[in-house]
Scaffold this active site. Structure first.
Site, PDB file in Angstrom:
ATOM      1  CE  LYS A 184      -3.255  -2.467   2.910  1.00 55.88           C
ATOM      2  NZ  LYS A 184      -3.618  -2.706   4.330  1.00 55.88           N
ATOM      3  N   GLY A 185       2.155   1.082   0.290  1.00 57.56           N
ATOM      4  CA  GLY A 185       3.035   2.226   0.508  1.00 57.56           C
ATOM      5  C   GLY A 185       3.133   3.207  -0.646  1.00 57.56           C
ATOM      6  CD  GLU A 192       8.250  -0.788  -3.737  1.00 51.23           C
ATOM      7  OE1 GLU A 192       7.623  -0.013  -2.990  1.00 51.23           O
ATOM      8  OE2 GLU A 192       8.473  -1.971  -3.431  1.00 51.23           O
ATOM      9  CG  ASP A 237      15.073  -1.262   3.897  1.00 53.37           C
ATOM     10  OD1 ASP A 237      16.013  -0.513   4.180  1.00 53.37           O
ATOM     11  OD2 ASP A 237      14.581  -2.063   4.720  1.00 53.37           O
TER      12      ASP A 237
HETATM   13  P1  IMP Z   1      12.884  -4.059   0.888  1.00 53.21           P
HETATM   14  O1  IMP Z   1      12.343  -5.348   0.369  1.00 53.21           O
HETATM   15  O2  IMP Z   1      13.735  -4.293   2.099  1.00 53.21           O
HETATM   16  O3  IMP Z   1      13.607  -3.250  -0.162  1.00 53.21           O
HETATM   17  O4  IMP Z   1      11.677  -3.178   1.430  1.00 53.21           O
HETATM   18  C1  IMP Z   1      10.431  -3.306   0.862  1.00 53.21           C
HETATM   19  C2  IMP Z   1       9.377  -2.398   1.420  1.00 53.21           C
HETATM   20  O5  IMP Z   1       9.402  -2.361   2.858  1.00 53.21           O
HETATM   21  C3  IMP Z   1       9.483  -0.946   1.014  1.00 53.21           C
HETATM   22  O6  IMP Z   1       9.017  -0.727  -0.285  1.00 53.21           O
HETATM   23  C4  IMP Z   1       8.584  -0.316   2.052  1.00 53.21           C
HETATM   24  O7  IMP Z   1       7.235  -0.426   1.672  1.00 53.21           O
HETATM   25  C5  IMP Z   1       8.887  -1.141   3.295  1.00 53.21           C
HETATM   26  N1  IMP Z   1       9.878  -0.422   4.103  1.00 53.21           N
HETATM   27  C6  IMP Z   1      11.229  -0.485   4.042  1.00 53.21           C
HETATM   28  N2  IMP Z   1      11.804   0.373   4.907  1.00 53.21           N
HETATM   29  C7  IMP Z   1      10.784   1.016   5.515  1.00 53.21           C
HETATM   30  C8  IMP Z   1      10.726   2.067   6.496  1.00 53.21           C
HETATM   31  O8  IMP Z   1      11.719   2.618   6.974  1.00 53.21           O
HETATM   32  N3  IMP Z   1       9.468   2.450   6.870  1.00 53.21           N
HETATM   33  C9  IMP Z   1       8.334   1.908   6.377  1.00 53.21           C
HETATM   34  N4  IMP Z   1       8.339   0.942   5.449  1.00 53.21           N
HETATM   35  C10 IMP Z   1       9.552   0.500   5.021  1.00 53.21           C
HETATM   36 MG    MG Z   2       6.902  -0.680  -0.760  1.00 58.64          MG
END
Ligand code: IMP
Ligand code: MG
Length: 180
Positions: free
Chosen positions: A47-48, A103, A107
């Site tokens: 949903k972000g 996106e 992260d």
């Molecule tokens: P990744 O798979 O670690 O790259 O992260 C995927 C998703 O996790 C991101 O697209 C965000 O929706 C969520 N996310 C990562 N870091 C944060 C944060 O600091 N706050 C809130 N959501 C996060």
């Molecule tokens: Mg996301």
């Protein structure tokens, strides 16, 4: 955390709504130029990315179609589990279309890598990535990001679509959280 006071969990503003808006405009301009005359489908990651998608869309000046996908990678805490699963799939067929994944934040890169692999099996013409925020120091897998918005340090952030345990998405600025 008390319900009813949105600001109570916030430490400070990391990226202001004005800075965000400037960057979104820039990204929209670049995308409009690069995809001119092409069939472009924006794929928002629920949903972000909802808030970013809504703003980005209106900065794009060429015809586009929009779809959303939901990939779950986080529980209700603040750390990546590395586990990703499709919660809601796309409605449209992406075969022979240009896909741009939209996106909120990259992260570790794990979610994005998984999503790109999945979409690639459906034979799109291209799959590129646009993110509004990036935490480069947290990367575990190297995924190319063609449209990269604002790099931030390694804080857990909320606002502008990003949540903590489902809350705070409606904050207009990107904020850090108080330690709880
Ligand atoms: P990744 O798979 O670690 O790259 O992260 C995927 C998703 O996790 C991101 O697209 C965000 O929706 C969520 N996310 C990562 N870091 C944060 C944060 O600091 N706050 C809130 N959501 C996060
Ligand atoms: Mg996301």
């Amino acid at each position: 955390m008390t319900k009813g006071d949105l600001m109570s969990g916030i430490d400070k503003i990391l990226v202001s709504r004005e800075e965000i808006s400037k960057k979104v405009k820039e990204l929209g301009e670049r995308i409009s130029k690069d995809y001119k005359g092409q069939d472009l489908l924006l794929v928002g990651v629920l949903k972000g990315a909802v808030v970013f998608m809504a703003d980005l869309l209106r900065e794009i000046t060429i015809p586009v179609e929009v779809d959303m996908i939901s990939v779950s990678s986080y529980g209700s805490g603040t750390d990546s589990t590395g586990i990703v699963k499709i919660v809601k799939d796309l409605d449209v067929n992406i075969k022979d279309r240009h896909v741009l994944i939209v996106e909120d934040l990259i992260d570790t890169g794990l979610t994005l890598q998984h999503l790109k692999e999945l979409l690639a099996t459906r034979e799109p013409l291209s799959v590129k990535v646009c993110t509004i925020f990036d935490k480069p120091t947290r990367r575990i897998v190297d995924v190319p990001i063609e449209y990269n918005g604002i790099s931030i340090p390694n804080y857990f952030v909320i606002g502008y679509g990003l949540d903590y345990a489902g809350e705070y998405r409606n904050l207009p600025d990107l904020c850090t959280m108080k330690q709880i």
